[in-house]
Design a protein around this motif. Structure first.
Motif, mmCIF file in Angstrom:
data_model
loop_
_atom_site.group_PDB
_atom_site.id
_atom_site.type_symbol
_atom_site.label_atom_id
_atom_site.label_comp_id
_atom_site.label_asym_id
_atom_site.label_seq_id
_atom_site.Cartn_x
_atom_site.Cartn_y
_atom_site.Cartn_z
ATOM 1 N N VAL A 123 66.066 33.419 59.099
ATOM 2 C CA VAL A 123 67.202 34.113 58.596
ATOM 3 C C VAL A 123 67.636 34.797 60.038
ATOM 4 C CG1 VAL A 123 69.158 35.233 57.131
ATOM 5 C CG2 VAL A 123 66.805 33.143 56.377
ATOM 6 N N TYR A 124 68.508 34.598 60.569
ATOM 7 C CA TYR A 124 68.412 35.298 61.585
ATOM 8 C C TYR A 124 70.141 35.588 61.345
ATOM 9 C CZ TYR A 124 69.203 37.373 66.484
ATOM 10 O OH TYR A 124 69.518 38.702 67.245
ATOM 11 N N LYS A 125 70.602 37.353 61.785
ATOM 12 C CA LYS A 125 71.516 37.146 61.132
ATOM 13 C C LYS A 125 71.907 38.617 62.256
ATOM 14 C CE LYS A 125 71.055 37.410 56.705
ATOM 15 N NZ LYS A 125 71.674 38.453 55.136
ATOM 16 N N MET A 126 73.456 38.574 62.807
ATOM 17 C CA MET A 126 73.625 39.646 64.036
ATOM 18 C C MET A 126 75.512 39.286 64.090
ATOM 19 S SD MET A 126 73.629 38.063 67.998
ATOM 20 C CE MET A 126 75.037 37.924 68.217
ATOM 21 N N ALA A 127 75.591 40.650 64.275
ATOM 22 C CA ALA A 127 76.891 41.253 64.533
ATOM 23 C C ALA A 127 77.133 41.289 65.848
ATOM 24 C CB ALA A 127 76.651 42.565 63.910
ATOM 25 N N THR A 137 73.518 44.575 66.224
ATOM 26 C CA THR A 137 73.225 44.440 64.821
ATOM 27 C C THR A 137 72.442 43.292 64.391
ATOM 28 O OG1 THR A 137 74.817 45.664 64.114
ATOM 29 C CG2 THR A 137 73.436 44.748 62.914
ATOM 30 N N ARG A 138 70.699 43.492 64.624
ATOM 31 C CA ARG A 138 70.806 41.812 64.263
ATOM 32 C C ARG A 138 69.046 41.928 63.412
ATOM 33 N NH1 ARG A 138 73.234 42.284 68.889
ATOM 34 N NH2 ARG A 138 72.854 41.184 70.553
ATOM 35 N N LYS A 139 68.998 41.207 63.241
ATOM 36 C CA LYS A 139 67.801 41.066 61.566
ATOM 37 C C LYS A 139 67.217 39.963 61.385
ATOM 38 C CE LYS A 139 68.142 42.365 56.681
ATOM 39 N NZ LYS A 139 68.465 42.413 55.578
ATOM 40 N N LYS A 140 66.740 40.025 61.582
ATOM 41 C CA LYS A 140 65.585 38.508 61.662
ATOM 42 C C LYS A 140 64.586 39.044 60.709
ATOM 43 C CE LYS A 140 62.833 35.544 64.590
ATOM 44 N NZ LYS A 140 62.192 35.338 65.793
ATOM 45 N N THR A 141 64.870 37.552 59.571
ATOM 46 C CA THR A 141 63.587 37.729 58.426
ATOM 47 C C THR A 141 63.613 36.000 58.394
ATOM 48 O OG1 THR A 141 66.049 37.566 57.081
ATOM 49 C CG2 THR A 141 64.778 39.846 56.968
#
Length: 146
Positions: free
Chosen positions: A117-121, A126-130
């Motif tokens: 799951v990769y979220k990016m703004a 802002t990046r979040k990889k889970t």
């Protein structure tokens, strides 16, 4: 300029009408384990609500579903049977078939493949990889009873 009509070579080229977008596909954690069953060549099967999903179960085969939270080797009984086909006759419940059960044995509890799951703004740095691994249960269907 193009010699014959007075139009530049760049203007003569056709323009793309729309941009191509990259297509992404969403996959269920256990989509690789879903086994297609052709109901036309099977003499007896049951459609059962297992772990929040409907599955077509055939006696003698093993299946994978979302975690049932039971130990391996445990005998389980599915009583939420939606339909049963036996001897060419299809019995459909409203919502469940009365008196129909499917007996099974839990073979193992395991975790499915990792889903990233990769979220990016954009423009915010802002990046979040889970990652996620679904808990799954594999079971063997022993019998389909009416």
């Amino acid at each position: 300029m193009h010699a014959s009509c007075g139009v530049s070579a760049r203007a003569a080229m056709p323009r793309p009408t729309m941009r191509l977008r990259r297509q992404t596909t969403l996959r269920c954690a256990n989509a690789a384990r879903v086994e297609s069953v052709s109901t036309s060549d099977v003499k007896e099967y049951a459609i059962v609500d297992v772990g929040g999903m409907q599955q077509i179960l055939v006696e003698g085969r093993f299946y994978t579903c979302n975690s049932l939270g039971v130990e391996p080797g445990t005998k389980i009984k599915f009583e939420r049977v939606l339909a049963v086909k036996r001897e060419g006759e299809l019995n459909v419940g409203k919502p469940y078939v009365e008196g129909a059960t499917v007996d099974a044995t839990v073979l193992e509890e395991f975790r499915g493949p990792k889903t990233i799951v990769y979220k990016m703004a954009p423009k915010k740095h802002t990046r979040k990889k889970t990652g996620h691994r679904q808990e799954l249960t594999k079971f063997l269907v022993n019998s389909i009873d009416m």
